[in-house]
Scaffold this motif. Structure first.
Motif, mmCIF file in Angstrom:
data_model
loop_
_atom_site.group_PDB
_atom_site.id
_atom_site.type_symbol
_atom_site.label_atom_id
_atom_site.label_comp_id
_atom_site.label_asym_id
_atom_site.label_seq_id
_atom_site.Cartn_x
_atom_site.Cartn_y
_atom_site.Cartn_z
ATOM 1 N N GLY A 123 25.200 13.834 -10.322
ATOM 2 C CA GLY A 123 25.920 14.212 -8.954
ATOM 3 C C GLY A 123 25.458 14.836 -8.261
ATOM 4 N N ARG A 124 25.488 14.316 -6.681
ATOM 5 C CA ARG A 124 25.022 15.377 -5.733
ATOM 6 C C ARG A 124 25.966 16.734 -5.682
ATOM 7 N NH1 ARG A 124 20.919 13.433 -2.611
ATOM 8 N NH2 ARG A 124 20.264 11.438 -3.060
ATOM 9 N N PHE A 125 25.277 17.857 -5.502
ATOM 10 C CA PHE A 125 26.392 19.112 -5.208
ATOM 11 C C PHE A 125 26.623 19.308 -3.705
ATOM 12 C CE2 PHE A 125 25.847 23.765 -4.740
ATOM 13 C CZ PHE A 125 27.203 24.062 -5.191
ATOM 14 N N VAL A 126 27.760 18.903 -3.713
ATOM 15 C CA VAL A 126 28.567 19.406 -2.134
ATOM 16 C C VAL A 126 27.639 18.620 -0.942
ATOM 17 C CG1 VAL A 126 29.693 21.349 -2.778
ATOM 18 C CG2 VAL A 126 27.308 21.482 -1.782
ATOM 19 N N GLY A 127 27.189 17.303 -1.399
ATOM 20 C CA GLY A 127 26.549 16.330 -0.516
ATOM 21 C C GLY A 127 25.204 16.864 -0.245
ATOM 22 N N SER A 128 24.451 17.613 -1.013
ATOM 23 C CA SER A 128 23.125 18.275 -0.712
ATOM 24 C C SER A 128 22.245 17.031 -1.709
ATOM 25 C CB SER A 128 22.901 19.592 -1.483
ATOM 26 O OG SER A 128 22.992 19.738 -2.813
ATOM 27 N N ASP A 129 20.879 17.432 -1.483
ATOM 28 C CA ASP A 129 20.007 16.821 -2.392
ATOM 29 C C ASP A 129 19.476 17.347 -3.722
ATOM 30 O OD1 ASP A 129 18.824 14.665 -0.338
ATOM 31 O OD2 ASP A 129 18.569 16.612 0.658
ATOM 32 N N LEU A 130 20.544 18.391 -4.183
ATOM 33 C CA LEU A 130 20.456 18.868 -5.509
ATOM 34 C C LEU A 130 21.614 18.263 -6.258
ATOM 35 C CD1 LEU A 130 20.292 22.645 -4.349
ATOM 36 C CD2 LEU A 130 18.485 21.321 -4.931
ATOM 37 N N TYR A 131 21.112 17.943 -7.347
ATOM 38 C CA TYR A 131 21.968 17.429 -8.327
ATOM 39 C C TYR A 131 22.532 18.522 -9.287
ATOM 40 C CZ TYR A 131 19.685 12.789 -7.872
ATOM 41 O OH TYR A 131 19.299 11.631 -7.309
ATOM 42 N N PHE A 132 23.645 18.466 -9.903
ATOM 43 C CA PHE A 132 24.101 19.166 -10.737
ATOM 44 C C PHE A 132 23.370 19.799 -11.816
ATOM 45 C CE2 PHE A 132 28.325 17.594 -9.182
ATOM 46 C CZ PHE A 132 29.054 19.070 -8.713
ATOM 47 N N GLU A 133 22.368 18.780 -12.404
ATOM 48 C CA GLU A 133 21.395 19.061 -13.256
ATOM 49 C C GLU A 133 20.331 20.194 -12.483
ATOM 50 O OE1 GLU A 133 17.786 17.192 -15.565
ATOM 51 O OE2 GLU A 133 19.703 16.090 -15.604
ATOM 52 N N ASP A 134 20.210 19.978 -11.426
ATOM 53 C CA ASP A 134 19.051 20.934 -10.655
ATOM 54 C C ASP A 134 19.589 22.422 -10.860
ATOM 55 O OD1 ASP A 134 17.504 18.734 -10.190
ATOM 56 O OD2 ASP A 134 18.349 18.321 -8.130
ATOM 57 N N LEU A 135 20.814 22.551 -10.949
ATOM 58 C CA LEU A 135 21.424 23.929 -10.802
ATOM 59 C C LEU A 135 21.424 24.418 -12.487
ATOM 60 C CD1 LEU A 135 23.774 23.293 -8.011
ATOM 61 C CD2 LEU A 135 21.586 24.379 -7.778
#
Length: 269
Positions: A126-138
Motif C-alpha cells: 500500500g502507498r504511504f500517505v499517497g506517496s510513491d513509497l510503499y509501506f515495505e519501502d519503509l
C-alpha cells in the motif's frame, strides 16, 4: 591412462572450476548486499526535511517531516516518522519496528481518527500517505531474505557501480519480484534501485540518489527520489538537518508516543 578416462577427468575439473566460480560470484554478491545493510549509520539518527510530491499538471505538494531511528539491542531497529506541515497531514505518524528475524511491525496514526492502526502484512504494497513509497519501502530488509547475483558494472551518477540483483527467497515476503541496485563499491551506498513488481524486465518504480554529504563522520543521503515509471508521479525526499548519536530514548518508539506529539516534539532538531 586411456583417452576416455582422461576426458572424464578433464570434464570433472572443468565442472569443478565452473561451479567454484559460480559459488564465488554468489558469495561476492551476498557480501556486497551485507555491506550495504551494515553501512555505518550511527546508533541513532534524527532528520528534519521535506517530502515533495510531483505529478504532471499539478503544483508540487510539499510536506515537512521529522524522522527518528534507533538501533536497539538484539539486532532490532525502530523508526518513527511524523508529518509537521501542512495542516491536512500534520500529526500523522508511522512507527516501524524491524526485528532481527526480518519481520516488521508497523503502526499508523491518523489525527483525524485519533487512533493508532496496525498495518497488516497484506498491506505492505500500500502507498504511504499517497506517496510513491510503499509501506515495505519503509522497512529494513535483511540480506538473507534474498538471493543475490552480480550482473556486472555500470556507470550511474558518474560512478562505476556494482550492479546487484536481489530476488526474494520467499515470493510472499515482498511485493517486489526482484530489485536491481547500482552500488558505489567505495561507500556501499546505492545510487539507483529499480523495483520489479511484475514478471519481465521492465521496472515499475525507480529510486535515484541525487545528493549526499558527510555529517558527523557518516554519509547522509540528503536528496533522493522514488519515481513511478508508469505514471511519472515522483516522491522526493530532502534532508535539511541530520543529527547522529543524540542518545534517543527507547520510549520515543512506542505507540503511545506515536499517538501523542507532546511526547516526541522535544527531540525535534
Amino acid at each position: 591412462m586411456s583417452p576416455a578416462p582422461l576426458l572424464n577427468v578433464i570434464r570433472f575439473l572443468l565442472l569443478a572450476l565452473l561451479f567454484g566460480a559460480a559459488a564465488a560470484r554468489a558469495d561476492n554478491a551476498s557480501d556486497l548486499a551485507q555491506q550495504v545493510y551494515d553501512r555505518p549509520n550511527g546508533r541513532d539518527f534524527t532528520t528534519l526535511g521535506r517530502m515533495v510530491l510531483t505529478e504532471k499538471g499539478r503544483a508540487p505538494r510539499i510536506r515537512e517531516i521529522v524522522t527518528y531511528r534507533l538501533d536497539k539491542s538484539g539486532g532490532e531497529t525502530a523508526n518513527l516518522i511524523r508529518f509537521l506541515d501542512p495542516e491536512d497531514i500534520a500529526g500523522t505518524g508511522l512507527l516501524s519496528i524491524d526485528r532481527a528475524d526480518g519481520s516488521t511491525d508497523q503502526w499508523l496514526y491518523l489525527p483525524a481518527l485519533d487512533r493508532v492502526r496496525r498495518i497488516s502484512s497484506a498491506r505492505k504494497g500500500g502507498r504511504f500517505v499517497g506517496s510513491d513509497l510503499y509501506f515495505e519501502d519503509l522497512q529494513a530488509r535483511i540480506p538473507s531474505e534474498d538471493r543475490h547475483r552480480l550482473l556486472g558494472r555500470q556507470l550511474e551518477n558518474g560512478i562505476l557501480c556494482d550492479v546487484l540483483e536481489s530476488v526474494p527467497l520467499d515470493p510472499d515476503s515482498s511485493v517486489y519480484r526482484k530489485r536491481i541496485s547500482w552500488i558505489d563499491p567505495a561507500t556501499a551506498i546505492p545510487q539507483r534501485v529499480d523495483y520489479f513488481e511484475q514478471a519481465g524486465n521492465t521496472p515499475g518504480k525507480r529510486w535515484l540518489l541525487r545528493g549526499k554529504k558527510r555529517n558527523q563522520g557518516y554519509w547522509t543521503l540528503t536528496d533522493s527520489r522514488m519515481i513511478d515509471l508508469e505514471s511519472g508521479h515522483e516522491t522526493r525526499m530532502v534532508v535539511d538537518v541530520a543529527l547522529y548519536d543524540q542518545k534517543l530514548p527507547a520510549k520515543l518508539f512506542t505507540t503511545q508516543t506515536l499517538a501523542d506529539e507532546s511526547l516526541e516534539s522535544e527531540y525535534r532538531p
